[in-house]
Write a protein that holds these residues in place. Structure first.
Motif, PDB file in Angstrom:
ATOM      1  N   GLY A   1      35.461  36.180  24.705  1.00 54.19           N
ATOM      2  CA  GLY A   1      35.904  37.268  23.854  1.00 54.19           C
ATOM      3  C   GLY A   1      37.167  37.871  24.425  1.00 54.19           C
ATOM      4  N   HIS A   2      37.741  38.844  23.727  1.00 55.05           N
ATOM      5  CA  HIS A   2      39.048  39.324  24.185  1.00 55.05           C
ATOM      6  C   HIS A   2      38.957  39.961  25.565  1.00 55.05           C
ATOM      7  CE1 HIS A   2      38.098  43.541  23.188  1.00 55.05           C
ATOM      8  NE2 HIS A   2      39.203  43.866  23.827  1.00 55.05           N
ATOM      9  N   ASN A   3      37.845  40.643  25.883  1.00 54.74           N
ATOM     10  CA  ASN A   3      37.732  41.240  27.214  1.00 54.74           C
ATOM     11  C   ASN A   3      37.640  40.174  28.308  1.00 54.74           C
ATOM     12  OD1 ASN A   3      37.775  44.192  27.137  1.00 54.74           O
ATOM     13  ND2 ASN A   3      35.990  44.006  25.792  1.00 54.74           N
ATOM     14  N   GLY A   4      36.881  39.116  28.038  1.00 51.94           N
ATOM     15  CA  GLY A   4      36.812  38.031  29.008  1.00 51.94           C
ATOM     16  C   GLY A   4      38.160  37.371  29.214  1.00 51.94           C
ATOM     17  N   LEU A   5      38.906  37.193  28.131  1.00 50.34           N
ATOM     18  CA  LEU A   5      40.230  36.571  28.237  1.00 50.34           C
ATOM     19  C   LEU A   5      41.214  37.490  28.957  1.00 50.34           C
ATOM     20  CD1 LEU A   5      40.430  34.982  24.679  1.00 50.34           C
ATOM     21  CD2 LEU A   5      40.076  33.777  26.855  1.00 50.34           C
ATOM     22  N   VAL A   6      41.112  38.791  28.729  1.00 48.28           N
ATOM     23  CA  VAL A   6      41.967  39.737  29.460  1.00 48.28           C
ATOM     24  C   VAL A   6      41.683  39.658  30.952  1.00 48.28           C
ATOM     25  CG1 VAL A   6      42.325  42.207  29.911  1.00 48.28           C
ATOM     26  CG2 VAL A   6      42.412  41.337  27.566  1.00 48.28           C
ATOM     27  N   ALA A   7      40.398  39.696  31.318  1.00 48.26           N
ATOM     28  CA  ALA A   7      40.028  39.618  32.731  1.00 48.26           C
ATOM     29  C   ALA A   7      40.546  38.336  33.357  1.00 48.26           C
ATOM     30  CB  ALA A   7      38.506  39.703  32.873  1.00 48.26           C
ATOM     31  N   ALA A   8      40.359  37.215  32.665  1.00 45.42           N
ATOM     32  CA  ALA A   8      40.812  35.933  33.197  1.00 45.42           C
ATOM     33  C   ALA A   8      42.321  35.910  33.390  1.00 45.42           C
ATOM     34  CB  ALA A   8      40.377  34.807  32.262  1.00 45.42           C
ATOM     35  N   ASN A   9      43.061  36.466  32.429  1.00 44.72           N
ATOM     36  CA  ASN A   9      44.520  36.501  32.547  1.00 44.72           C
ATOM     37  C   ASN A   9      44.975  37.323  33.744  1.00 44.72           C
ATOM     38  OD1 ASN A   9      46.467  35.292  30.374  1.00 44.72           O
ATOM     39  ND2 ASN A   9      44.595  35.835  29.250  1.00 44.72           N
ATOM     40  N   LEU A  10      44.348  38.473  33.945  1.00 42.54           N
ATOM     41  CA  LEU A  10      44.750  39.314  35.068  1.00 42.54           C
ATOM     42  C   LEU A  10      44.440  38.647  36.407  1.00 42.54           C
ATOM     43  CD1 LEU A  10      43.704  42.824  33.735  1.00 42.54           C
ATOM     44  CD2 LEU A  10      46.010  41.909  33.978  1.00 42.54           C
ATOM     45  N   LEU A  11      43.373  37.887  36.470  1.00 44.15           N
ATOM     46  CA  LEU A  11      43.044  37.199  37.719  1.00 44.15           C
ATOM     47  C   LEU A  11      43.989  36.026  37.984  1.00 44.15           C
ATOM     48  CD1 LEU A  11      39.138  37.244  37.584  1.00 44.15           C
ATOM     49  CD2 LEU A  11      40.652  38.687  38.955  1.00 44.15           C
ATOM     50  N   VAL A  12      44.331  35.252  36.957  1.00 41.96           N
ATOM     51  CA  VAL A  12      45.273  34.152  37.205  1.00 41.96           C
ATOM     52  C   VAL A  12      46.646  34.690  37.575  1.00 41.96           C
ATOM     53  CG1 VAL A  12      44.054  32.495  35.726  1.00 41.96           C
ATOM     54  CG2 VAL A  12      45.909  33.867  34.758  1.00 41.96           C
ATOM     55  N   ASP A  13      46.979  35.880  37.078  1.00 45.07           N
ATOM     56  CA  ASP A  13      48.254  36.488  37.481  1.00 45.07           C
ATOM     57  C   ASP A  13      48.305  36.749  38.979  1.00 45.07           C
ATOM     58  OD1 ASP A  13      49.137  36.462  34.888  1.00 45.07           O
ATOM     59  OD2 ASP A  13      48.931  38.618  34.543  1.00 45.07           O
ATOM     60  N   GLU A  14      47.134  36.927  39.596  1.00 51.58           N
ATOM     61  CA  GLU A  14      47.059  37.166  41.038  1.00 51.58           C
ATOM     62  C   GLU A  14      46.835  35.882  41.829  1.00 51.58           C
ATOM     63  OE1 GLU A  14      47.665  40.072  42.486  1.00 51.58           O
ATOM     64  OE2 GLU A  14      48.119  40.834  40.467  1.00 51.58           O
ATOM     65  N   GLY A  15      46.986  34.761  41.142  1.00 54.76           N
ATOM     66  CA  GLY A  15      46.878  33.483  41.836  1.00 54.76           C
ATOM     67  C   GLY A  15      45.476  32.922  41.937  1.00 54.76           C
ATOM     68  N   TRP A  16      44.508  33.522  41.256  1.00 56.05           N
ATOM     69  CA  TRP A  16      43.135  33.030  41.312  1.00 56.05           C
ATOM     70  C   TRP A  16      42.967  31.803  40.421  1.00 56.05           C
ATOM     71  CZ3 TRP A  16      38.448  36.767  41.813  1.00 56.05           C
ATOM     72  CH2 TRP A  16      38.690  37.699  42.846  1.00 56.05           C
ATOM     73  N   ASP A  17      42.071  30.914  40.835  1.00 60.93           N
ATOM     74  CA  ASP A  17      41.640  29.799  40.013  1.00 60.93           C
ATOM     75  C   ASP A  17      40.481  30.293  39.152  1.00 60.93           C
ATOM     76  OD1 ASP A  17      41.298  27.156  39.057  1.00 60.93           O
ATOM     77  OD2 ASP A  17      39.704  26.830  40.525  1.00 60.93           O
ATOM     78  N   VAL A  18      40.638  30.259  37.836  1.00 68.10           N
ATOM     79  CA  VAL A  18      39.681  30.899  36.930  1.00 68.10           C
ATOM     80  C   VAL A  18      39.127  29.898  35.929  1.00 68.10           C
ATOM     81  CG1 VAL A  18      39.323  32.731  35.237  1.00 68.10           C
ATOM     82  CG2 VAL A  18      40.865  33.115  37.171  1.00 68.10           C
ATOM     83  N   GLN A  19      37.803  29.908  35.803  1.00 64.37           N
ATOM     84  CA  GLN A  19      37.097  29.101  34.813  1.00 64.37           C
ATOM     85  C   GLN A  19      36.364  30.032  33.849  1.00 64.37           C
ATOM     86  OE1 GLN A  19      36.455  25.450  34.320  1.00 64.37           O
ATOM     87  NE2 GLN A  19      35.855  26.472  32.419  1.00 64.37           N
ATOM     88  N   VAL A  20      36.682  29.930  32.557  1.00 63.91           N
ATOM     89  CA  VAL A  20      35.983  30.683  31.520  1.00 63.91           C
ATOM     90  C   VAL A  20      34.974  29.750  30.856  1.00 63.91           C
ATOM     91  CG1 VAL A  20      36.216  32.051  29.400  1.00 63.91           C
ATOM     92  CG2 VAL A  20      38.041  32.085  31.118  1.00 63.91           C
ATOM     93  N   ILE A  21      33.758  30.236  30.642  1.00 58.69           N
ATOM     94  CA  ILE A  21      32.716  29.446  29.997  1.00 58.69           C
ATOM     95  C   ILE A  21      32.248  30.189  28.753  1.00 58.69           C
ATOM     96  CG2 ILE A  21      30.464  28.344  30.257  1.00 58.69           C
ATOM     97  CD1 ILE A  21      30.919  28.293  33.257  1.00 58.69           C
TER      98      ILE A  21
END
Length: 530
Positions: free
Chosen positions: A10-30
C-alpha cells in the motif's frame, strides 16, 4: 535476505520502502495481492472508456504532505489537476455552499447564507494561514511531534496556543457555530468532518472539518491526471529504480520472532525471508499483532488493549458511468470535484445517530465525486465518471438485500438532486463492505481509515494506549499502516514514521533508543523485565 522487509505494498508501505532505500538499505516488499497500491488504485469497472478510482480519490493530504513532496512523486509521473470548484455542499432544499480556491468566491458563497459570514470566512482562513505549515509539520511528524510543536508554540505564543488547543477538542457543531452564523460555511466544514467516522457532536471532530476545508482553500483537493493509480505507479517506479524489490501474490503469514526481536517473515508458500535490520508492516494493527506476531510474543496487557481497538465505519461505494454530465438542478455544484449531499446540519446529526445506534440510515449522507469534472481523461468527452460513498455501521456481515436497498437509497438521493440522473447511467459498479475487504484485506469490514478517528484512539492512544509511535513491543518490528499515528489519508506519514524509527533503531545509538522504548513499554504494559 534483505536489510528490511516491508509487509504490504500500500502507499504507506511503499513510502517506508522508498525512504529506506534512500538511506542505502536493501529492501524487499512482500504484497499478498497481485498488484501494488492497496486503497490507491484505479481501473475500468463501470463501462469501457470510464476510469474509476477504486477506493480513495481526491488528495489534499497527498498534495500538501511534506512526506509525499519530499519523495518527489511529481518527478515520477504524477501530474496534479484541479476541478473548477473544490467542494460543494448541496442542502436538501436545493441551496449550495461552494468552496473555491479563490477565498473571495468562497466568501461570496457563504455570505448568501448569513450576512457577515464572508468576512468571517476570511478571518478563519487568515487564522489557518498563520499556523498551516506548523500544523502540517505536527500532523505528519512522529509522536511526540517535538520540533513541529515547538514551532507552533513559538508562532502562537502561550495565549494563541491555548486558544488553538481549545479549538482542537471542539465538536464540529460547536466549532462551526463559534466561527459562523449561517449554515453554508458550517456545512462546508462539518461535512468535511464526516469524511471520518465522527459525528457533528463528537469532541475533536471539528479539527478534521477545519483541516480539510482549509487545505481545500489553500491547496485545493487535486487529483492525479489518469487516476489514483499514478500515485502508486510513481512510488513503485521510484523504489525499483533505486534497487528496491516487490514480490506480489504471496501473503505474509507470520512474523518470525526470536528472543523478542523480529528476524523476518514466513509467507504462504512456506518460504522464510530474513530481515537483518527491520520488519515494517503496512497492515492493520490487529492483523499484525494478533495474526502475524501472536499473543505469546506480546505483553498480556497489550493484547487485552487490542481487544478494545475500534474500527471506523463500514462503507458502501458505488461508481457510475454516465453518458452526460450529471444533470444537477442547481448548476452551482456542476463544477465541484466533490459534492456533499443528502443532509443539512441536523440531517448530519440524524445520520450519525443512526450509525451510532447500529441502524442503517434511511437518508444517507453521501460524498460524491465528479471524476471527469476534475480530470477530463477519466471518460469520453461529454460524459461523466462519478462515484459516491456513504457509511454503514461496522458489522461482521451484511446481507446482499440490505446493501441493494441502500444503493437504491443512494441513487434516489442523487436523483432528487439531479432529476433524470438514472436515465443517463450506462454502467454501475457496487462495492459493499465485504467487497472492499475482499479486494483489499486491509479494509476490514469496509473501514477506510485503519481505525476510528475518535479522540480516544489518536496520538499516543493510537492504535492502543501508550503505543503512539511506529515502535512495537517486538524489537525491530514497526507498524507502518493507517492504524498508527496520524491515521488514515493518503499522506504517507505512518510509513515515513516507521522508516524513521527503523533507521533510528539501526543507528549507532540504536541500543540506547531501543532501551528507552523498552522501558516505556514495560511501564505502560506492566511487562516484567525478566
Amino acid at each position: 535476505m534483505a536489510d528490511a522487509i516491508v509487509i504490504g505494498a500500500g502507499h504507506n508501505g511503499l513510502v517506508a520502502a522508498n525512504l529506506l532505500v534512500d538511506e542505502g538499505w536493501d529492501v524487499q516488499v512482500i504484497e499478498a495481492a497481485p498488484q501494488p497500491g492497496g486503497a490507491v488504485r484505479s481501473d475500468v469497472i463501470t463501462a469501457p472508456g470510464y476510469l474509476s478510482d477504486l477506493f480513495s480519490s481526491f488528495y489534499p493530504l497527498s498534495y500538501a504532505s511534506p512526506v509525499m513532496n519530499g519523495l518527489g512523486i511529481t518527478d515520477w509521473g504524477v501530474t496534479w489537476t484541479h476541478s473548477p470548484d473544490v467542494l460543494a455542499h448541496l442542502l436538501p432544499d436545493g441551496r449550495a455552499a461552494v468552496l473555491n480556491r479563490d477565498p473571495e468566491r468562497t466568501a461570496s458563497s457563504v455570505e448568501r447564507f448569513a450576512p457577515g459570514d464572508g468576512e468571517k470566512w476570511h478571518h478563519a482562513y487568515d487564522d489557518w494561514r498563520e499556523v498551516s505549515q506548523q500544523m502540517l509539520d505536527v500532523l505528519f511528524a512522529g509522536f511526540p511531534p517535538v520540533r513541529g510543536g515547538i514551532g507552533l508554540l513559538r508562532q502562537l505564543r502561550t495565549a494563541g496556543a491555548l486558544r488553538l488547543a481549545r479549538r482542537l477538542v471542539l465538536s464540529a457543531r460547536e466549532l462551526t457555530g463559534e466561527l459562523f452564523d449561517g449554515e453554508g460555511a458550517r456545512l462546508i466544514m462539518t461535512g468535511c468532518a464526516l469524511h471520518t467516522d465522527l459525528s457533528p457532536e463528537e469532541a475533536g471532530g471539528g479539527v478534521y472539518g477545519w483541516l480539510l476545508a482549509m487545505l481545500g482553500q489553500e491547496y485545493g483537493w487535486p487529483v492525479p491526471v489518469g487516476g489514483a493509480q499514478k500515485i502508486t505507479d510513481a512510488l513503485v517506479s521510484r523504489l525499483e529504480s533505486k534497487g528496491g524489490r516487490i514480490t506480489y501474490g504471496n501473503a505474509v503469514e507470520r512474523v518470525l520472532v526470536a528472543r523478542g526481536r523480529a528476524m523476518g517473515v514466513r509467507t504462504a508458500d512456506g518460504r522464510d525471508w530474513r530481515a537483518t535490520r527491520a520488519v515494517l508492516a503496512d497492515v492493520p494493527a490487529p492483523a499484525l499483532f494478533l495474526d502475524l506476531v501472536g499473543g505469546r510474543h506480546l505483553p498480556p496487557r497489550f493484547v487485552e488493549d487490542l481487544a478494545h481497538f475500534r474500527w471506523d465505519g463500514a462503507t458502501v461505494k458505488v461508481d457510475w458511468a454516465l453518458d452526460t454530465p450529471i444533470p444537477w438542478a442547481n448548476k452551482e455544484v456542476a463544477g465541484a470535484g466533490t459534492v456533499h449531499l443528502g443532509a443539512d446540519l441536523n440531517g448530519l446529526t440524524h445520520y450519525s445517530a443512526s450509525l451510532a445506534a447500529d441502524e442503517v440510515p434511511d437518508k444517507p449522507f453521501m460524498l460524491l465525486g465528479q471524476n471527469t469534472v476534475a480530470d477530463p481523461t477519466r471518460s469520453p468527452a461529454g460524459t461523466e465518471s462519478m462515484w459516491a460513498y456513504t457509511h454503514l455501521p461496522h458489522r461482521a456481515r451484511w446481507e446482499p438485500d440490505i446493501i441493494a436497498a441502500h444503493v437504491e437509497r443512494m441513487e434516489q438521493v442523487v436523483e432528487d438532486a439531479a432529476p433524470g440522473f438514472r436515465g443517463h447511467v450506462v454502467g454501475r459498479h457496487v462495492y459493499s463492505p465485504a467487497d472492499m475487504q475482499a479486494e483489499n484485506p486491509s479494509l476490514i469490514g469496509g473501514a477506510l481509515g485503519g481505525g476510528t478517528a475518535a479522540a480516544f484512539q489518536q496520538l499516543f492512544l493510537r492504535p492502543i494506549p501508550g503505543l503512539g509511535r511506529a515502535d512495537t513491543p517486538v524489537d525491530r518490528l514497526f507498524l507502518a499502516s493507517a492504524s498508527a499515528h496520524p491515521g488514515g489519508g493518503v499522506h504517507g506519514a505512518p510509513g515515513a514514521n516507521a522508516a524513521r524509527a527503523a533507521l533510528a533503531r539501526a543507528s549507532l545509538a540504536g541500543g540506547l533508543y531501543r532501551g528507552v522504548i523498552d522501558v516505556a513499554h514495560r511501564a505502560i504494559y506492566k511487562q516484567s523485565s525478566a
